[in-house]
Design a protein around this motif. Sequence first.
Motif, PDB file in Angstrom:
ATOM      1  N   ALA A   1       0.837  -1.196   0.000  1.00 44.01           N
ATOM      2  CA  ALA A   1       0.000   0.000   0.000  1.00 44.01           C
ATOM      3  C   ALA A   1       0.873   1.249   0.000  1.00 44.01           C
ATOM      4  O   ALA A   1       1.923   1.296   0.654  1.00 44.01           O
ATOM      5  CB  ALA A   1      -0.912  -0.008   1.218  1.00 44.01           C
ATOM      6  N   GLU A   2       0.439   2.249  -0.740  1.00 45.80           N
ATOM      7  CA  GLU A   2       1.257   3.454  -0.886  1.00 45.80           C
ATOM      8  C   GLU A   2       1.370   4.211   0.437  1.00 45.80           C
ATOM      9  O   GLU A   2       2.443   4.594   0.855  1.00 45.80           O
ATOM     10  CB  GLU A   2       0.653   4.351  -1.966  1.00 45.80           C
ATOM     11  N   LYS A   3       0.257   4.456   1.122  1.00 48.12           N
ATOM     12  CA  LYS A   3       0.236   5.121   2.423  1.00 48.12           C
ATOM     13  C   LYS A   3       1.088   6.389   2.411  1.00 48.12           C
ATOM     14  O   LYS A   3       2.124   6.486   3.083  1.00 48.12           O
ATOM     15  CB  LYS A   3       0.715   4.178   3.533  1.00 48.12           C
ATOM     16  N   LEU A   4       0.650   7.354   1.636  1.00 44.11           N
ATOM     17  CA  LEU A   4       1.373   8.624   1.563  1.00 44.11           C
ATOM     18  C   LEU A   4       1.462   9.270   2.938  1.00 44.11           C
ATOM     19  O   LEU A   4       0.525   9.195   3.734  1.00 44.11           O
ATOM     20  CB  LEU A   4       0.667   9.577   0.594  1.00 44.11           C
ATOM     21  N   ARG A   5       2.604   9.901   3.197  1.00 43.12           N
ATOM     22  CA  ARG A   5       2.789  10.617   4.468  1.00 43.12           C
ATOM     23  C   ARG A   5       3.626  11.856   4.211  1.00 43.12           C
ATOM     24  O   ARG A   5       4.413  11.910   3.269  1.00 43.12           O
ATOM     25  CB  ARG A   5       3.452   9.704   5.488  1.00 43.12           C
ATOM     26  N   ARG A   6       3.439  12.835   5.063  1.00 41.69           N
ATOM     27  CA  ARG A   6       4.225  14.067   4.990  1.00 41.69           C
ATOM     28  C   ARG A   6       5.234  14.063   6.128  1.00 41.69           C
ATOM     29  O   ARG A   6       4.888  13.775   7.278  1.00 41.69           O
ATOM     30  CB  ARG A   6       3.323  15.298   5.058  1.00 41.69           C
ATOM     31  N   VAL A   7       6.473  14.370   5.800  1.00 44.08           N
ATOM     32  CA  VAL A   7       7.576  14.309   6.766  1.00 44.08           C
ATOM     33  C   VAL A   7       8.359  15.612   6.681  1.00 44.08           C
ATOM     34  O   VAL A   7       8.613  16.121   5.583  1.00 44.08           O
ATOM     35  CB  VAL A   7       8.503  13.111   6.454  1.00 44.08           C
ATOM     36  N   ARG A   8       8.733  16.147   7.817  1.00 37.78           N
ATOM     37  CA  ARG A   8       9.584  17.341   7.838  1.00 37.78           C
ATOM     38  C   ARG A   8      11.037  16.904   8.011  1.00 37.78           C
ATOM     39  O   ARG A   8      11.359  16.126   8.912  1.00 37.78           O
ATOM     40  CB  ARG A   8       9.172  18.308   8.946  1.00 37.78           C
ATOM     41  N   VAL A   9      11.894  17.394   7.138  1.00 39.19           N
ATOM     42  CA  VAL A   9      13.310  17.024   7.137  1.00 39.19           C
ATOM     43  C   VAL A   9      14.141  18.274   6.888  1.00 39.19           C
ATOM     44  O   VAL A   9      13.612  19.302   6.448  1.00 39.19           O
ATOM     45  CB  VAL A   9      13.621  15.963   6.047  1.00 39.19           C
ATOM     46  N   THR A  10      15.420  18.177   7.159  1.00 41.93           N
ATOM     47  CA  THR A  10      16.344  19.276   6.872  1.00 41.93           C
ATOM     48  C   THR A  10      17.194  18.902   5.666  1.00 41.93           C
ATOM     49  O   THR A  10      17.898  17.894   5.674  1.00 41.93           O
ATOM     50  CB  THR A  10      17.250  19.579   8.078  1.00 41.93           C
ATOM     51  N   LEU A  11      17.102  19.728   4.623  1.00 40.00           N
ATOM     52  CA  LEU A  11      17.864  19.517   3.398  1.00 40.00           C
ATOM     53  C   LEU A  11      18.598  20.805   3.060  1.00 40.00           C
ATOM     54  O   LEU A  11      17.985  21.884   3.045  1.00 40.00           O
ATOM     55  CB  LEU A  11      16.945  19.132   2.238  1.00 40.00           C
ATOM     56  N   ALA A  12      19.894  20.704   2.790  1.00 40.35           N
ATOM     57  CA  ALA A  12      20.708  21.870   2.412  1.00 40.35           C
ATOM     58  C   ALA A  12      20.533  23.002   3.417  1.00 40.35           C
ATOM     59  O   ALA A  12      20.474  24.185   3.045  1.00 40.35           O
ATOM     60  CB  ALA A  12      20.347  22.330   0.997  1.00 40.35           C
ATOM     61  N   GLY A  13      20.430  22.643   4.692  1.00 41.28           N
ATOM     62  CA  GLY A  13      20.348  23.639   5.751  1.00 41.28           C
ATOM     63  C   GLY A  13      18.978  24.241   5.973  1.00 41.28           C
ATOM     64  O   GLY A  13      18.815  25.119   6.831  1.00 41.28           O
ATOM     65  N   SER A  14      17.968  23.782   5.248  1.00 38.72           N
ATOM     66  CA  SER A  14      16.619  24.321   5.381  1.00 38.72           C
ATOM     67  C   SER A  14      15.645  23.219   5.792  1.00 38.72           C
ATOM     68  O   SER A  14      15.716  22.093   5.283  1.00 38.72           O
ATOM     69  CB  SER A  14      16.145  24.940   4.066  1.00 38.72           C
ATOM     70  N   GLU A  15      14.711  23.532   6.687  1.00 38.42           N
ATOM     71  CA  GLU A  15      13.676  22.573   7.056  1.00 38.42           C
ATOM     72  C   GLU A  15      12.555  22.647   6.027  1.00 38.42           C
ATOM     73  O   GLU A  15      12.020  23.730   5.754  1.00 38.42           O
ATOM     74  CB  GLU A  15      13.127  22.868   8.447  1.00 38.42           C
ATOM     75  N   VAL A  16      12.224  21.502   5.447  1.00 39.91           N
ATOM     76  CA  VAL A  16      11.196  21.445   4.405  1.00 39.91           C
ATOM     77  C   VAL A  16      10.270  20.273   4.679  1.00 39.91           C
ATOM     78  O   VAL A  16      10.584  19.364   5.451  1.00 39.91           O
ATOM     79  CB  VAL A  16      11.829  21.291   3.000  1.00 39.91           C
ATOM     80  N   GLU A  17       9.108  20.304   4.041  1.00 45.26           N
ATOM     81  CA  GLU A  17       8.169  19.189   4.127  1.00 45.26           C
ATOM     82  C   GLU A  17       8.199  18.417   2.821  1.00 45.26           C
ATOM     83  O   GLU A  17       8.147  19.010   1.736  1.00 45.26           O
ATOM     84  CB  GLU A  17       6.754  19.704   4.391  1.00 45.26           C
ATOM     85  N   VAL A  18       8.303  17.107   2.931  1.00 46.01           N
ATOM     86  CA  VAL A  18       8.316  16.245   1.751  1.00 46.01           C
ATOM     87  C   VAL A  18       7.238  15.187   1.882  1.00 46.01           C
ATOM     88  O   VAL A  18       6.719  14.937   2.973  1.00 46.01           O
ATOM     89  CB  VAL A  18       9.697  15.570   1.559  1.00 46.01           C
ATOM     90  N   ILE A  19       6.918  14.565   0.753  1.00 45.69           N
ATOM     91  CA  ILE A  19       5.957  13.466   0.713  1.00 45.69           C
ATOM     92  C   ILE A  19       6.725  12.158   0.544  1.00 45.69           C
ATOM     93  O   ILE A  19       7.601  12.053  -0.322  1.00 45.69           O
ATOM     94  CB  ILE A  19       4.969  13.640  -0.451  1.00 45.69           C
ATOM     95  N   THR A  20       6.426  11.180   1.365  1.00 44.56           N
ATOM     96  CA  THR A  20       7.016   9.851   1.226  1.00 44.56           C
ATOM     97  C   THR A  20       5.881   8.827   1.226  1.00 44.56           C
ATOM     98  O   THR A  20       4.711   9.177   1.310  1.00 44.56           O
ATOM     99  CB  THR A  20       8.019   9.543   2.358  1.00 44.56           C
ATOM    100  N   ALA A  21       6.236   7.563   1.125  1.00 42.57           N
ATOM    101  CA  ALA A  21       5.213   6.520   1.057  1.00 42.57           C
ATOM    102  C   ALA A  21       5.827   5.172   1.372  1.00 42.57           C
ATOM    103  O   ALA A  21       7.054   5.004   1.337  1.00 42.57           O
ATOM    104  CB  ALA A  21       4.569   6.485  -0.338  1.00 42.57           C
ATOM    105  N   GLY A  22       4.973   4.186   1.641  1.00 44.90           N
ATOM    106  CA  GLY A  22       5.445   2.828   1.788  1.00 44.90           C
ATOM    107  C   GLY A  22       5.983   2.303   0.470  1.00 44.90           C
ATOM    108  O   GLY A  22       5.638   2.806  -0.598  1.00 44.90           O
ATOM    109  N   GLY A  23       6.833   1.297   0.554  1.00 46.65           N
ATOM    110  CA  GLY A  23       7.379   0.697  -0.658  1.00 46.65           C
ATOM    111  C   GLY A  23       8.566   1.425  -1.236  1.00 46.65           C
ATOM    112  O   GLY A  23       9.022   1.108  -2.334  1.00 46.65           O
ATOM    113  N   VAL A  24       9.088   2.440  -0.506  1.00 41.99           N
ATOM    114  CA  VAL A  24      10.316   3.116  -0.909  1.00 41.99           C
ATOM    115  C   VAL A  24      11.276   3.078   0.270  1.00 41.99           C
ATOM    116  O   VAL A  24      10.895   2.811   1.409  1.00 41.99           O
ATOM    117  CB  VAL A  24      10.064   4.576  -1.363  1.00 41.99           C
ATOM    118  N   PHE A  25      12.528   3.386   0.007  1.00 44.85           N
ATOM    119  CA  PHE A  25      13.564   3.315   1.036  1.00 44.85           C
ATOM    120  C   PHE A  25      13.391   4.434   2.064  1.00 44.85           C
ATOM    121  O   PHE A  25      13.219   5.592   1.707  1.00 44.85           O
ATOM    122  CB  PHE A  25      14.935   3.419   0.372  1.00 44.85           C
TER     123      PHE A  25
END
Length: 213
Positions: free
Chosen positions: A14-38
């Motif tokens: 199941a895809e089960k989309l989720r929103r995750v806050r992470v720090t990339l290139a020194g900035s906090e951003v929100e990204v979309i992830t899902a099941g079935g990926v690393f």
Amino acid sequence: MGEDHYFSASPASAEKLRRVRVTLAGSEVEVITAGGVFSPDHIDTGTAVLLANTPPPPRGGHLLDLGCGWGPIALSLAMDSPHSTIWAVDVNERALDLAQRNADALGLVNVNVAHPDDVPDDVTFRTIRSNPPIRVGKNELHGLLERWIPRLDERSDAWLVVQRNLGSDSLQRWLAATFTRGFSVHRAATARGFRVLKVRRHGTPETGAITLP
């Protein structure tokens, strides 16, 4: 996930989309992830080690994230080097969709999300950054690296992060034995149980020793 691996072309889970806050290139951003990926819940330790132990990317040219997943490396490269073209490459269709969604949401127009076979043969790379899929097995992994490392531009580097207890030292030996003429391989960093390996493609002709009068 059973037999549904993050390196499957079409994850069955199941895809089960989720929103995750992470720090990339020194900035906090929100990204979309899902099941079935690393590493769908966070930036995994290996990728974090790679991002923390590599130099700023080149300011132009083509840059490659090999095995992009939902995109942390590619997105970081695009944020740090807005005038470069970033190739986010994966075989997992769900990962490619997520990487594209995340690039679009962050306004990163310099990201090309692509299946490996869709990258034009004449594109060469100023840098390659990768947390490679070690669990695909040695033959698959070696074939992956034999395909992409020769596409480095001259005087350019590939940076690979590999967990020490999953064979980083044996991979370093294989890289050094495989990429000989015109290349050099060394361990650039060790952190949190991971090695960062650097593969350098030298120029032609290679720089020789300085002869003093």
